[in-house]
Design a protein around this motif. Structure first.
Motif, short mmCIF file in Angstrom:
data_model
loop_
_atom_site.label_atom_id
_atom_site.label_comp_id
_atom_site.label_asym_id
_atom_site.label_seq_id
_atom_site.Cartn_x
_atom_site.Cartn_y
_atom_site.Cartn_z
N ASN A 153 3.82 1.14 -3.21
CA ASN A 153 2.89 2.11 -3.78
C ASN A 153 1.74 1.49 -4.57
OD1 ASN A 153 2.29 4.82 -3.87
ND2 ASN A 153 3.08 5.04 -5.95
N GLY A 154 0.96 0.64 -3.95
CA GLY A 154 -0.15 0.03 -4.67
C GLY A 154 -1.50 0.33 -4.07
N LEU A 155 -1.94 -0.53 -3.17
CA LEU A 155 -3.30 -0.52 -2.66
C LEU A 155 -3.67 0.78 -1.94
CD1 LEU A 155 -5.06 -3.48 -1.03
CD2 LEU A 155 -4.84 -1.45 0.38
N CYS A 156 -4.88 1.26 -2.21
CA CYS A 156 -5.36 2.46 -1.51
C CYS A 156 -6.87 2.38 -1.35
CB CYS A 156 -4.97 3.72 -2.28
SG CYS A 156 -5.71 3.82 -3.90
N ALA A 157 -7.40 3.31 -0.54
CA ALA A 157 -8.85 3.34 -0.31
C ALA A 157 -9.54 3.92 -1.53
CB ALA A 157 -9.15 4.19 0.92
N SER B 214 0.79 -1.22 0.00
CA SER B 214 0.00 0.00 0.00
C SER B 214 0.83 1.29 0.00
CB SER B 214 -0.93 -0.01 1.22
OG SER B 214 -1.71 1.16 1.24
N LEU B 215 1.80 1.39 0.87
CA LEU B 215 2.41 2.70 1.09
C LEU B 215 3.35 3.16 -0.04
CD1 LEU B 215 1.08 2.21 3.78
CD2 LEU B 215 3.04 3.28 4.88
N HIS B 216 3.58 4.46 -0.06
CA HIS B 216 4.47 5.06 -1.05
C HIS B 216 5.91 4.84 -0.62
CE1 HIS B 216 6.57 8.17 -3.32
NE2 HIS B 216 5.55 8.15 -4.17
N ARG C 142 -3.75 5.67 2.13
CA ARG C 142 -3.04 4.39 2.29
C ARG C 142 -3.37 3.75 3.63
NH1 ARG C 142 0.42 4.73 -2.17
NH2 ARG C 142 -0.62 6.33 -3.40
N PHE C 143 -3.11 2.43 3.65
CA PHE C 143 -3.57 1.60 4.75
C PHE C 143 -2.56 1.55 5.89
CE2 PHE C 143 -4.08 -2.60 6.75
CZ PHE C 143 -5.41 -2.54 7.09
N VAL C 144 -2.94 2.12 7.03
CA VAL C 144 -2.03 2.09 8.19
C VAL C 144 -2.78 1.63 9.45
CG1 VAL C 144 -0.43 3.83 7.33
CG2 VAL C 144 -2.45 4.56 8.59
N LYS C 145 -3.85 0.85 9.22
CA LYS C 145 -4.64 0.39 10.37
C LYS C 145 -3.79 -0.46 11.31
CE LYS C 145 -8.68 -2.59 10.73
NZ LYS C 145 -9.98 -2.88 10.09
N TYR C 146 -2.95 -1.30 10.72
CA TYR C 146 -2.01 -2.05 11.53
C TYR C 146 -0.82 -1.14 11.83
CZ TYR C 146 -4.40 -6.52 10.93
OH TYR C 146 -5.31 -7.54 10.98
N GLU C 147 -0.46 -1.03 13.08
CA GLU C 147 0.66 -0.16 13.46
C GLU C 147 1.92 -0.57 12.69
OE1 GLU C 147 3.31 1.13 17.36
OE2 GLU C 147 2.40 -0.84 17.25
N LEU D 98 -0.62 12.74 -0.28
CA LEU D 98 -1.56 11.67 -0.66
C LEU D 98 -2.97 12.24 -0.72
CD1 LEU D 98 -0.15 8.85 1.66
CD2 LEU D 98 0.20 9.10 -0.80
N THR D 99 -3.59 12.07 -1.88
CA THR D 99 -4.93 12.63 -2.04
C THR D 99 -5.97 11.53 -1.99
OG1 THR D 99 -4.87 12.35 -4.44
CG2 THR D 99 -4.05 14.44 -3.55
N VAL D 100 -7.11 11.86 -1.38
CA VAL D 100 -8.21 10.89 -1.32
C VAL D 100 -8.77 10.69 -2.73
CG1 VAL D 100 -10.52 10.50 -0.44
CG2 VAL D 100 -8.73 11.43 1.06
N ASP D 101 -8.94 11.82 -3.43
CA ASP D 101 -9.50 11.76 -4.78
C ASP D 101 -8.40 11.56 -5.81
OD1 ASP D 101 -12.33 12.07 -4.50
OD2 ASP D 101 -11.88 14.06 -3.69
N PHE D 102 -8.79 11.00 -6.94
CA PHE D 102 -7.85 10.74 -8.02
C PHE D 102 -7.83 11.95 -8.96
CE2 PHE D 102 -7.24 5.85 -8.13
CZ PHE D 102 -7.29 5.79 -6.74
#
Lengths: 528, 1006
Positions: A313-317, A296-298, A389-394, A361-365
């Motif tokens: 730099n892949g998965l995002c909301a 997910s992250l950049h 990006r996904f940071v739910k897990y510390e 990081l932008t929410v919108d594309f």
């Protein structure tokens, strides 16, 4: 004559060598032969370990359970992440049996089933090497692992072959039922029976000895999940059974909701009182098996978290998922957006096509650095900074290629929401006060001002509950299952793709082509 | 320094040995001059006949009237008269001073002795397809370190490919008569002085006497188990009777990459920024900003490459008496790679002794070769990074330190060379002892013991300030050291009984029978550590690192392993010939391999061949133009066991960890699906051959047709996951069929006193089909291979093997056109509609090429004019396609900000890379590979017998339509013609450049 004598002697010497030098047994040195193993309790435990260890290979399944839904997307970013369109196809619901994700899920499910069957078979032969208590507990746990494998298989594929033994005759090829609905019912009954038959033999402890393993409560959680989907999968609802299974957990008093939602996802989340069943990971011992941080992250964010290896730099909301949260909902902080800084406070930079801009990081594309850009950005064409990006897990300083958080599979929050759902469905879809209280009990920790965000029997509709489940359980492997149960998976209306032509058959995935290629007895799911 | 001492001691040893052996052979006598005339059977004088004194190798040619004059050592001297098309004659000078020689018409070429495995035969008696190449016919010019280059382009049906370009540590790929196996051993069996499975690295090219290639299965079956891909028999030089004769060969060469891949330079990069800013295409316009200008103009490929002189020196001595003879040699090669600091340095010494005892009944032979090597392997990854790195990045800062950038660009390539040590040291020995006892004149018993030992120790160190490239950037290492050691030991014991007798005038019988035992073990050990306080230790003090002690353990930080296997065989063969016209050979090898299932260890590999020398028949007497005509048929079965050890066993191996009562424990699980029924892969081959000699054998034509069918194909088949534990299983299921034709033509085009011209041409054709991948239990219709991977093509495969199709098929979309803004349009399944890749379904993909060459040619010309000689080798391959992976990924402006190919500037593509026939190109090529020009200096000196100097060029000119770097590519395995991505999970196009080299050399004989 002399000559022949010599030939004769030669031949005798030769034959003597013949008998002594024709042994071809293989000598092993750094390998272990199966028939020399399973001799001590320690060895038997070591043989059992892969049954649990194999559970960790769940990343692909977890991705497929979210990428095909309204939660997330892996867009093609520049030259990266096209990968034959596998992510696009999930997002667009434009898939064929060849899609590699399906093979991965199939192999994951049947991998667990086969592993359990193999160990059950071998354990039976060395029963005398372990204590009877340990033996019966091992057997029960292996059957639960098998049931877990089948739960994923029935969820994703529906009608799969039932295999309850390892010692099959040579050339045996498993078959699934020629009737999809009947087949799925058989699988359902098989899972149900396996859980019910073995639940009592499992430990009821909730300590180190059952951490990461099936205890009675983990089994009830699996049972509750099975019953919750009974109507979808068999046509016959089992709401009371769902409620009973949830109550077995809630009523035991052994689990409590964490006051801080994110306590469940810490790098050291072993202390969570809410998690019922986790798959344990370790930063250096379990390589490559929990990698959503990297997915997910950049890459520039490596300097923010000081990890050893930089992300990809892949998965995002999806924008709609992020925006659906109440801005006050603390759970939204599991998604990170906005300008990014290093651990020392320096602005992070873009690294691909948007070099040399700062990473924001932008929410919108949208192209924030060139508002007049006429290009359309979506799942096929995204810029490097698009998407939260996904940071739910510390995130900790992962030393290797694996996160060290333990992956949450079942937790009390989910169980409470399941019970609430069953109560509502039993009540014709309308909320009862009990259901409202249950949902609010989960929701209240997300808000500083919980009272003003609480549901009432009128505000808590099934649609609202589905949203609540997204906010509570995003990227926990349940979204696809939830959308299917709520009838919102096929022809889903979330952004970036038109899915309106989709048929109901896509509520299950096709049986992977790789499985059919190697086993011609398998019958493809209807519609594919 | 240590190296120098080592070399000096080697030379010392050689000299001592030479003196010891030669002292008793020297006998002083008066030299004298012998004159004479050479005529043919009809009394005509022959000019240009070579007259050589044996031992001294002094020589001359007859003049126009057939006269010669030569100075010989003494009356015991033997003169050898040879001329093409005539039988070679040996005459002991004795008291004569004027010799009258009559040369008989003969089959000089056909009288050659060919090694056939466990024996030898005259070429004219051969009944199967065997090519024998003697030292004098080897390829010339710099050979580097692979002896196979000596015969490249010379053996019909043997495809050799320098797939690794000029890598000094790289190996040459071999393929005989097409792809006949997929996962077993892919290369022919190498037999060195009778030891099957010898390593080519134990022999240096200069020590080789002859190379014999058993091409067809009927010949290879005597080596049963490993003969499926043919057998290459290497015979090293042995002692020759006579006074010691010394030889020195030395050459040096420069290598230069040619036809290099052209990427944007700094100025073009800067121009691109302007062009993109003004572009109408929104994708390009948006990319303009990402084109960063760091002010420099670095040719990264040049920055990491070197142009150094490589050199090879070899010195040999040979001599002896009738009872004892010896051959000893020293060889030193220093081959420099194209990448800075890469090299391969090899010292080799060889000693071979032969001694007759017990009334000359017992011959004892001993040979020992030792190779001491030291190398720094080339890091192929750098070559890829050189293509992709921003050309405006400087190499150094002003203060001389490395110019390093942010994570994603990767670390400075030059720093990756100098902040990294990788030393590989090897010692390799091949010891061979043989005792042959002549029981009677026709019966011999022979016992041979061989020992091959390979020992390697390697050390790797990343400096503390090195940045290691990893996916998604770089990481700090803080010093990382690794050591590893390997010891391989192969033991061979063979006993043979041979019988050779001529019964009456008409019957010739020779038979051989034997037993062979081989035992292979390999063991290795390695350890690593990280976090060093200083770089001073490099890899020499693993203890000093703190990572292991701190519990930062990784899987590969410490490891060891050992494996072993055995091969045992009984074999027999009888050759019978009647009136030298009708030949029949029958033989078998029964061989067992420890690698197979308990009940399937043994296999039987029979062979039978027959030959008819039609030219020996009475009715052919009238056909005077035809000097030789022979028809051959053969049938043989060979096997393949080239799989890993222990595959058939039920093994357990560590499989993941489990958190058990709060502690991580290591789990054990079955390593793979066991297959107790795993057995030999078998190949049956039929061969039909014709040998034709014309004009006193001045023209010789060999023609062979073959059909080889592989069954019980060893492969890791896809099996259904229930009921199997894993989705692959090593088993015997499928089959492959190869058919083909080979032709070899040797012509003595001109032969006069001053001019000699020999031409050798060979060509082969092969057709390949994967007959099946399925049986009743296992079904595999096709399998996709070669995942293209990052950037952007994970899960996209380039190749497909499919039942009923040839091996090497490329698979993907069919290109239709580009949209105006550079987006892909492909054809759908029935070519009725244009689609994008995302719209495309699996049915829309198809077979779009095949990477396996169907035709190979080799063409050698050898001219001698007076003292000048010219050698030229032209070779080529046709009928195949190449997937140009570099274009696929980097001829695309969408890939900016990584550097792109210059051709990308004009390419219409501005879209994600896609696998399609757009990048499939015809691979056909013809190479003028070697041209060598030599001059023999006319010397007459007491100390020097002959001297020759030469210059030569290698890989000189390639004619091809292929747009890439070099069409000579990977030919083995299931993905031939793949240029050239190795998928190691890391985004690298690993590609060693093919090089052109120029050399200068000297041959001296003393």
């Amino acid at each position: 004559m002399n000559e022949y004598k010599k030939v004769l002697i030669g031949s005798i010497v030769f034959l003597a060598m013949h008998t002594s030098c024709t042994k071809l047994d293989e000598q092993v040195y750094s390998d272990l032969l199966q028939n020399e193993f399973y001799q001590t309790e320690q060895e038997i435990i070591a043989a059992l370990a892969p049954a649990y260890g194999g559970l960790r290979d769940i990343e692909s399944l977890m991705e497929a359970a979210t990428l095909a839904t309204d939660e997330t997307v892996i867009p093609t970013r520049g030259k990266d992440w096209y990968d034959g369109g596998i992510y696009l196809r999930l997002h667009e619901h434009n898939w064929q049996p060849q899609l590699s994700y399906f093979g991965n899920i199939w192999n994951y499910g049947f991998g667990r089933v086969n592993k359990a069957n193999q160990l059950l078979f071998q354990l039976a032969n060395v029963q005398d090497k372990v204590s009877p208590e340990l033996y019966s507990r091992f057997v029960a746990e292996l059957k639960l692992i098998r049931a877990f494998g089948y739960y994923e298989l029935i969820d994703h594929f529906g009608n799969v072959p039932i295999l309850d033994r390892f010692d099959v005759p040579k050339g045996f090829l498993p078959k699934n039922n020629s009737n999809f609905e009947e087949g799925r019912k058989e699988v359902f009954n098989f899972i149900e029976q396996d859980i019910l038959d073995n639940i009592a033999a499992l430990s009821d402890e909730t300590n180190q000895s059952t951490y990461g393993r099936f205890n009675q409560y983990a089994a009830y959680a699996l049972l509750a999940k099975l019953y919750l989907n009974a109507e979808t999968w068999t046509g016959s609802p089992k709401w009371d059974e769902t409620i009973d299974a949830c109550d077995a957990i809630i009523g035991s008093g052994k689990y409590t909701l964490e006051s801080n939602y994110f306590n469940n996802f810490l790098a050291k989340n072993e202390g969570s009182k809410e998690n019922i069943f986790v798959i344990p990971y370790d930063g250096s011992k379990t390589d490559w098996q929990f990698i959503v941080y990297w997915t997910s992250l950049h890459p520039s964010m490596k300097a923010k978290y000081n990890t050893t290896n930089g992300p990809w730099n892949g998965l995002c909301a999806l924008p709609s998922h992020y925006k659906s949260f109440d801005p006050d909902d603390k759970r939204r902080n599991g998604w990170i957006a906005g300008p990014q800084f290093s651990s020392t406070g320096a602005p992070l930079k873009c690294a691909y096509e948007s070099v040399p801009h700062d990473l924001n990081l932008t929410v919108d594309f949208v192209n924030i650095y060139n508002p007049s850009d006429p290009a359309t950005y979506n799942h096929i064409n995204a810029l490097e900074y698009h998407g939260a990006r996904f940071v739910k897990y510390e995130i900790s300083r992962y030393p290797s290629w694996c996160m060290e958080n333990d992956r949450v599979i079942f937790r009390l929050g989910d169980v409470i929401l399941m019970k609430a759902e069953a109560l509502m469905r039993k009540n014709g879809g309308a909320a009862t006060q009990e259901a409202v209280d249950l949902v609010n009990s989960v929701r209240e920790r997300a808000f500083d001002d919980a009272a003003s965000h609480a549901y009432t029997t009128t505000s808590l509709t099934l649609d609202q509950l589905l949203k609540e489940r997204a906010w509570e359980l995003y990227f926990e492997g349940v979204r696809r299952n939830d959308l299917v149960r709520f009838g919102k998976f096929v022809r889903g209306t979330w952004e970036f793709a038109d899915r309106s032509a989709e048929g109901n058959h896509q509520n299950v995935y096709p049986i992977p082509q790789s499985a059919i290629n190697s086993n011609p007895e398998l019958i493809q799911n209807p519609g594919y | 320094m240590r190296h120098l001492i080592q070399r000096i001691s080697l030379y010392g040893l050689l000299i001592v040995v030479a003196l010891l052996l030669s002292s008793h052979i020297f006998s002083q006598a008066e030299s004298k001059t012998v004159r004479g005339i050479v005529r043919n059977e009809t009394g005509q004088p022959i000019s240009g006949v070579t007259v050589i004194e044996e031992v001294t190798n002094n020589g001359t040619n007859t003049d126009r009237e057939g006269n010669f004059s030569i100075r010989v050592e003494d009356s015991n001297s033997t003169l050898v008269f040879s001329y093409v098309g005539f039988r070679t004659q040996r005459i002991v000078v004795g008291n004569q001073t004027n010799l009258q020689i009559t040369m008989e018409l003969g089959a000089n070429e056909l009288a050659q002795v060919v090694v056939v495995g466990y024996g030898s035969q005259k070429k004219k008696d051969l009944t199967s397809a065997i090519t024998s190449i003697k030292a004098e016919d080897f390829n010339q010019g710099p050979i580097g370190n692979s002896p196979l280059q000596l015969i490249q382009g010379k053996v019909p049906g043997l495809a050799l490919s320098r797939a690794n370009g000029g890598d000094p540590s790289g190996e040459i790929q071999m393929q005989l008569r097409g792809v006949s196996t997929v996962k077993g051993n892919l290369s022919p069996l190498i037999v060195i002085d009778g030891i099957p499975g010898g390593n080519l690295s134990t022999v240096v090219p200069e020590d080789i006497e002859s190379i014999d290639v058993l091409r067809d299965g009927s010949a290879a079956a005597i080596y049963g188990t490993r003969g499926t891909n043919g057998v290459v028999i290497i015979t090293t030089k042995k002692g020759k009777v006579g006074a010691p004769s010394f030889q020195y060969n030395g050459y040096g060469y420069f290598e230069k990459y040619h036809n290099r891949v052209r990427v944007l330079n700094g100025d073009e990069w800067r121009q691109l920024k302007t062009d993109f800013t003004n572009s109408d295409n929104p994708i390009l316009k948006n990319k303009a900003e990402s084109i960063q200008d760091f002010g420099g103009n670095t040719d990264w490929f040049e920055a990491i490459s070197q142009h150094k002189l490589s050199q090879v020196h070899s010195l040999s001595v040979s001599g002896g008496s009738q009872k004892t003879n010896y051959y000893a040699s020293l060889n030193y090669r220093d081959i420099e790679g194209i990448l800075k600091r890469s090299y391969n340095q090899i010292s080799n010494y060889r000693l071979s002794l032969s001694h007759l005892v017990f009334n000359d009944k017992l011959r004892l032979e001993f040979s020992m070769a030792n190779t001491i090597g030291k190398s720094r392997p080339s890091n192929y990854g750098l070559l890829t990074q050189a293509l992709l790195r921003n050309p405006t990045l400087p190499v150094y800062n002003e203060d001389g330190s490395y110019y390093q950038t942010a994570d994603l660009a990767g670390s400075n390539l030059v720093s990756q060379i100098y902040l990294y040590e990788n030393d590989v040291k090897t010692t390799e020995s091949l010891i061979n002892t043989r005792a042959t006892f002549e029981i009677t004149n026709s019966l011999k018993f022979s016992l041979m013991g061989g020992l091959q030992r390979y020992n390697q120790i390697a050390g790797v160190y990343y400096y503390r300030n090195a940045l290691a490239p990893v996916i998604g950037g770089t990481r700090d290492l803080n010093g990382e050291a690794n050591r590893s050691a390997q010891l391989n030991l192969d033991k061979t014991l063979e006993a043979t009984v041979s019988y050779d007798k001529r019964i009456g005038d008409d019957h010739q019988l020779s038979a051989v029978g034997g037993y062979s035992y081989q035992d292979f073990t390999a063991e290795g050990f390695g350890a690593g550590n990280r976090n060093f306080i200083s770089d001073a230790f490099t890899y020499n003090n693993l203890n000093a690192g703190t990572a292991l002690g701190a519990g930062l353990y990784r899987d590969n930080d410490i490891w060891s392993n050992k494996r072993a296997s055995k091969l045992i065989a009984f074999f027999a063969r009888a050759i019978y010939s009647y009136k030298d016209r009708y030949m029949l050979t029958a033989g078998f090898r029964r061989e067992g391999s420890s690698k197979f299932g308990t009940d399937d260890k043994w296999g039987l590999f029979p062979a039978v061949t027959a030959g008819w020398r039609i030219s020996g028949e009475k009715f052919m007497k009238g056909a005077s133009a035809i000097s030789e005509l022979k028809l051959r048929v053969g049938y043989g079965v060979t096997g393949n066991q080239g799989i890993g050890e222990y595959v058939s066993l039920e093994r357990l191996s560590p499989s993941g960890m489990m958190l058990y009562n709060g502690a991580w424990i290591t789990g054990y699980a079955p390593s793979s699906n066991p297959n107790p029924n795993l057995r030999w892969e078998k190949k049956t081959e039929k061969n039909l051959g014709l040998d034709l000699g014309l004009k006193n054998n001045k023209i010789i034509i060999n023609l062979d047709l073959y059909e080889r069918i592989t069954s019980d194909l060893l492969y890791e088949y896809v099996v259904p996951v229930p009921p199997n534990l894993y989705n692959t299983l090593w088993t015997n299921v499928g089959g492959i069929k190869n058919t083909g034709m080979e032709i070899a033509v040797t012509v003595n085009a001109a032969h006069t006193e001053n001019f000699n011209w020999e031409v050798n041409f060979n060509a082969s054709y092969n057709k390949n089909r994967l007959v099946s991948l399925s049986n009743d239990s296992y079904q595999t219709k096709y399998q996709d291979l070669a995942e293209l991977g990052a950037p952007g093509l994970g899960s996209v495969y380039a190749y497909r093997i499919e039942e009923g199709q040839p091996i090497g098929n490329m698979y993907g979309f069919k290109f239709a056109e580009f949209t105006e803004d550079g987006k892909w349009q492909f054809w759908n399944e029935d070519n009725s509609k244009k689609i994008t890749a995302t719209e495309g379904q699996y049915e829309d993909k198809r077979i779009i090429g095949n990477g396996l060459p169907k035709y190979w040619i080799g063409f050698t010309n050898n001219f001698v004019y007076k003292n000048f000689d010219v050698y030229a080798l032209v070779r080529g391959a046709f009928g195949f396609d190449i997937l140009n992976v570099k274009r696929l990924f980097y001829e695309n402006r969408k890939l900016i900000p990584s550097n792109i190919l210059k051709s990308g500037l004009t390419s219409p593509v501005v879209d994600d890379p896609q696998m399609s026939d757009y990048y499939v190109e015809k691979g056909d090529y013809v190479k003028i590979d070697v041209i060598s020009i030599g001059y023999t200096i006319p010397v007459k000196s007491k100390y020097l017998n002959s001297a020759r100097i030469y210059v030569s060029g290698k890989n000189l000119i390639t004619f091809t339509g292929y747009k890439g770097h070099d069409p000579e590519l990977n030919i083995n395995g299931l993905t031939p013609g793949y240029d050239k991505k190795e998928n190691s999970g890391i985004d690298l196009l690993r590609d060693y450049p093919s090089t052109r080299s120029f050399s200068f050399g000297v041959n001296l004989k003393f």
